[in-house]
Design an enzyme around this catalytic site. Structure first.
Site, PDB file in Angstrom:
ATOM      1  N   PRO A 131       3.953   8.210 -12.228  1.00 22.52           N
ATOM      2  CA  PRO A 131       3.336   8.321 -10.908  1.00 22.52           C
ATOM      3  C   PRO A 131       1.852   8.723 -11.014  1.00 22.52           C
ATOM      4  CG  PRO A 131       4.976  10.060 -11.271  1.00 22.52           C
ATOM      5  CD  PRO A 131       5.057   9.155 -12.440  1.00 22.52           C
ATOM      6  N   VAL A 132       1.042   8.160 -10.109  1.00 25.25           N
ATOM      7  CA  VAL A 132      -0.409   8.410 -10.141  1.00 25.25           C
ATOM      8  C   VAL A 132      -0.723   9.740  -9.462  1.00 25.25           C
ATOM      9  CG1 VAL A 132      -2.634   7.499  -9.312  1.00 25.25           C
ATOM     10  CG2 VAL A 132      -0.875   5.942 -10.151  1.00 25.25           C
TER      11      VAL A 132
ATOM     12  N   SER B 259      -1.215   9.997 -15.842  1.00 26.41           N
ATOM     13  CA  SER B 259      -1.244   8.545 -15.660  1.00 26.41           C
ATOM     14  C   SER B 259      -2.556   7.908 -16.166  1.00 26.41           C
ATOM     15  CB  SER B 259      -1.020   8.240 -14.174  1.00 26.41           C
ATOM     16  OG  SER B 259      -1.470   6.968 -13.868  1.00 26.41           O
TER      17      SER B 259
ATOM     18  N   ALA C 141      -4.837   8.961 -18.354  1.00 23.18           N
ATOM     19  CA  ALA C 141      -5.008   8.998 -19.818  1.00 23.18           C
ATOM     20  C   ALA C 141      -4.023   8.057 -20.500  1.00 23.18           C
ATOM     21  CB  ALA C 141      -4.826  10.426 -20.324  1.00 23.18           C
ATOM     22  N   ALA C 142      -2.821   7.922 -19.935  1.00 24.31           N
ATOM     23  CA  ALA C 142      -1.830   7.020 -20.540  1.00 24.31           C
ATOM     24  C   ALA C 142      -2.273   5.564 -20.386  1.00 24.31           C
ATOM     25  CB  ALA C 142      -0.464   7.239 -19.890  1.00 24.31           C
TER      26      ALA C 142
ATOM     27  N   ASP D  23      -5.139  16.281 -21.671  1.00 23.87           N
ATOM     28  CA  ASP D  23      -4.318  15.113 -21.308  1.00 23.87           C
ATOM     29  C   ASP D  23      -4.421  14.016 -22.365  1.00 23.87           C
ATOM     30  OD1 ASP D  23      -3.849  16.472 -18.982  1.00 23.87           O
ATOM     31  OD2 ASP D  23      -4.279  14.785 -17.646  1.00 23.87           O
TER      32      ASP D  23
END
Ligand code: PMV
Length: 311
Positions: free
Chosen positions: A100-101, A107, A109-110, A151
């Site tokens: 989820p944003v 989110s 960094a992923a 993160d």
């Protein structure tokens, strides 16, 4: 020159130390490998440029790779290409995300991590984790303004980390299985705004905020020892103390406090908000046999999603 390639990156959760970590205190973060972002790169016909499409909706769009673009996706592609010394390539990027944003699960960094890995693989360029971490950190500045770097580090290395700014990255020993439940308030809260508010508070009341930061740093050190020694009860108590300090810092919310109370009333050993706060996620520590009852309590108290994490 460009080959089909795919890569993924996990979500993350901060166990203890958020906000204080921005001011140089340590923090502990854990990867959440069960929720991931996946990016694929498909070669495109010459001259078509680089296009992007996400499963979250929206049409395929061309990426503006100019240096002054504020688009984090375009910046990550640009910096990966520049690291590989490549230009004038054509491909399309497809992104699928389970994270989820704006909810404290990393989110942004992923997405950057998965893009960096997929694009470098498509170019057959060996991008080291160290290089990737640096590129993702630069893009994090577009999301967060003044990110601590926690993160990107936990997501790129995908292992539990004891993180402190300007210090070498440290992974650490965990001597017992710990079971966590992560509950999402469903309220999206941009980290930058909350970090900015803490900074204003810090400028106004430096010694007060300084004391809170010192207390949080102390909790993080003790949590590290509790993880190493397998002390569940102690870790739970430390999480609750950390939550109280974050409340004092003004970064909690009614919804987060309700979820923390619900988890503890249902038998959790400890619970706290996680990440920027004012929404997003909280994390609780539970005995394995209490997973179902605490999950049910979180869902009836407003959580829109509960994810379990075994350490
Ligand atoms: O991205 P979030 O919401 O998990 O927040 C990161 C943690 C903060 O300490 C609030 C900010 C930072 O850059 O470390």
């Amino acid at each position: 020159m460009v080959e089909y390639a795919e890569a993924s990156a996990p979500g993350k959760i901060i166990l203890v130390g958020e906000h204080a970590v921005v001011y140089g205190a340590p923090a502990i973060a854990l990867p959440v490998s069960t929720v991931r972002v996946t990016v694929s790169v498909t070669p495109a016909v010459g001259g078509s440029g680089i296009t992007f499409r996400s499963d979250a909706g929206g049409q395929t769009r061309p990426l503006d790779l100019s240096e002054d673009s504020r688009d984090p996706i375009a910046q990550m592609v640009r910096s990966t290409l520049s690291c590989a010394g490549v230009s004038g390539v054509d491909f399309s990027l497809q992104l699928n995300s389970q994270i989820p944003v704006a909810s404290g699960m990393g989110s942004g960094a992923a997405v950057s991590t998965a893009i960096g890995r997929a694009v470098s693989r498509a170019l057959r360029f060996q991008l080291s984790d160290e290089q990737l971490n640096q590129l993702v950190y630069e893009v994090e500045k577009l999301h967060h303004g003044t990110p601590s770097g926690i993160d990107n580090t936990v997501i790129v290395y995908e292992k539990p980390i004891f993180f402190q700014r300007e210090h070498p990255i440290r992974s650490f020993l965990v001597s017992a299985p710990f079971v966590f439940l992560i509950a999402d308030t469903g309220i999206s809260a941009p980290t930058k705004a909350v970090v900015d508010d803490v900074r204003i508070l810090c400028q106004r009341y430096p010694s007060f905020v300084g004391c809170l930061i010192d207390e949080i740093a102390h909790i993080v050190g003790a949590a590290h020892d509790a993880l190493a020694l397998g002390q569940e009860d102690r870790l739970g108590a430390l999480m609750l103390s950390n939550h109280a300090l974050l409340q004092t810092l003004g970064v909690s919310s009614l919804e987060l406090d309700v979820l923390v109370s619900a988890a503890v009333s249902a038998g959790a050993l400890g619970a706290k908000l996680s990440g920027g706060g004012r929404g997003g996620n909280m994390i609780s520590l539970v005995h394995r046999e209490d997973v179902d009852v605490v999950t049910a309590a979180l869902l009836t108290s407003g959580a829109v999603r509960v994810t379990s994490l075994l350490l």
